[in-house]
Design a protein around this motif. Sequence first.
Motif, short mmCIF file in Angstrom:
data_model
loop_
_atom_site.label_atom_id
_atom_site.label_comp_id
_atom_site.label_asym_id
_atom_site.label_seq_id
_atom_site.Cartn_x
_atom_site.Cartn_y
_atom_site.Cartn_z
N ARG A 1 0.60 -1.46 0.07
CA ARG A 1 0.12 -0.28 -0.57
C ARG A 1 1.28 1.04 0.04
O ARG A 1 1.92 0.97 0.45
N ARG A 2 0.39 2.24 -0.41
CA ARG A 2 1.33 4.01 -0.52
C ARG A 2 0.00 4.49 1.50
O ARG A 2 -0.73 4.42 0.51
N VAL A 3 1.51 5.08 1.69
CA VAL A 3 0.87 5.49 2.74
C VAL A 3 1.07 7.45 2.57
O VAL A 3 2.54 7.88 2.43
N PRO A 4 0.02 7.98 1.60
CA PRO A 4 0.53 9.57 1.59
C PRO A 4 1.13 10.68 2.75
O PRO A 4 0.32 10.20 3.42
N ARG A 5 1.71 11.35 2.11
CA ARG A 5 2.32 12.17 2.64
C ARG A 5 3.29 12.18 3.78
O ARG A 5 3.28 12.59 5.32
N TYR A 6 3.70 10.30 3.99
CA TYR A 6 3.98 10.25 5.20
C TYR A 6 5.26 10.72 6.47
O TYR A 6 6.01 10.68 7.23
N TYR A 7 6.63 11.12 4.87
CA TYR A 7 7.73 12.43 5.17
C TYR A 7 6.98 13.41 5.27
O TYR A 7 6.03 13.94 5.55
N ARG A 8 8.31 14.35 6.46
CA ARG A 8 7.62 15.49 6.95
C ARG A 8 7.20 16.29 5.56
O ARG A 8 6.94 16.99 5.50
N ASP A 9 8.32 15.87 3.97
CA ASP A 9 7.95 16.60 3.31
C ASP A 9 7.71 16.62 2.40
O ASP A 9 7.14 16.50 0.86
N GLY A 10 6.06 15.98 2.51
CA GLY A 10 5.06 15.18 1.69
C GLY A 10 5.75 14.03 0.35
O GLY A 10 3.95 14.12 0.36
N GLU A 11 6.42 13.79 0.88
CA GLU A 11 6.32 13.02 -0.14
C GLU A 11 5.72 10.73 0.74
O GLU A 11 5.82 10.93 1.49
N ASP A 12 5.30 10.15 -0.87
CA ASP A 12 4.40 9.29 0.23
C ASP A 12 5.73 8.28 0.19
O ASP A 12 6.54 8.41 0.03
N ALA A 13 4.77 7.00 1.17
CA ALA A 13 5.65 6.19 1.45
C ALA A 13 4.81 5.36 1.05
O ALA A 13 3.63 4.35 0.79
N LEU A 14 6.38 3.89 0.25
CA LEU A 14 5.73 2.58 0.21
C LEU A 14 5.42 1.74 0.95
O LEU A 14 7.09 1.75 1.33
N VAL A 15 4.65 0.99 1.28
CA VAL A 15 4.59 -0.26 1.95
C VAL A 15 4.58 -1.59 1.56
O VAL A 15 4.04 -1.96 0.79
N MET A 16 6.66 -1.79 2.10
CA MET A 16 6.54 -3.15 1.37
C MET A 16 6.32 -4.72 1.60
O MET A 16 6.25 -4.52 2.25
N VAL A 17 6.14 -5.59 1.25
CA VAL A 17 6.08 -6.52 2.24
C VAL A 17 6.81 -7.90 1.69
O VAL A 17 6.39 -8.31 0.55
N LEU A 18 7.26 -8.71 2.79
CA LEU A 18 7.91 -10.62 1.51
C LEU A 18 7.17 -11.69 2.74
O LEU A 18 7.14 -11.28 3.96
N ASP A 19 6.62 -12.50 2.30
CA ASP A 19 5.90 -13.95 2.73
C ASP A 19 7.90 -14.40 3.07
O ASP A 19 8.60 -15.10 2.51
N VAL A 20 8.17 -14.89 4.34
CA VAL A 20 9.38 -15.12 4.73
C VAL A 20 9.16 -16.20 4.68
O VAL A 20 10.48 -16.63 3.99
#
Length: 162
Positions: free
Chosen positions: A137-156
Amino acid sequence: MAVPTTPADVTIRDAESHDLQSVVRIERAAFDQPWPYTAFERFLGEPGFLVATRGDGDAVVGYVVSDVTPNYGRDIGHVKDLAVAEPARERGIGRSLLGRSLFALAIEGADVVKLEVREGNEAARALYRDVGFDVARRVPRYYRDGEDALVMVLDVPTWRDG
């Protein structure tokens, strides 16, 4: 589970208190929102806090911080921070740190591992994709400068058996 080969002149080991100044120096050079010294201090002794060193073992050139949180039988690993000093980049050190971290998280019981990455950090995203992470998923404005974060996952289990 293929843990990447570490460059011959690099050693990956548990972080120790005398490494923290170097870790913080790399952190400040790598990130616009660096962690404070005390944040790293809290992770000392954890299996997911590793450093990469060159030479006599004291020259820290990279680090990774990760941990495992219990979650009703499907424990979640979290790669919280990963950086390599600029002069040591593009040698596979970040890949080696990530692989060793995933191995430690698997031993600690993680069934899935997550991380957050800047949407614009294509080098990191490519590494994570190559290792087996997928964007969840994407997390809008996650960083202080307003850039989005991408949450990435790995199945162990998939990574371990791959």
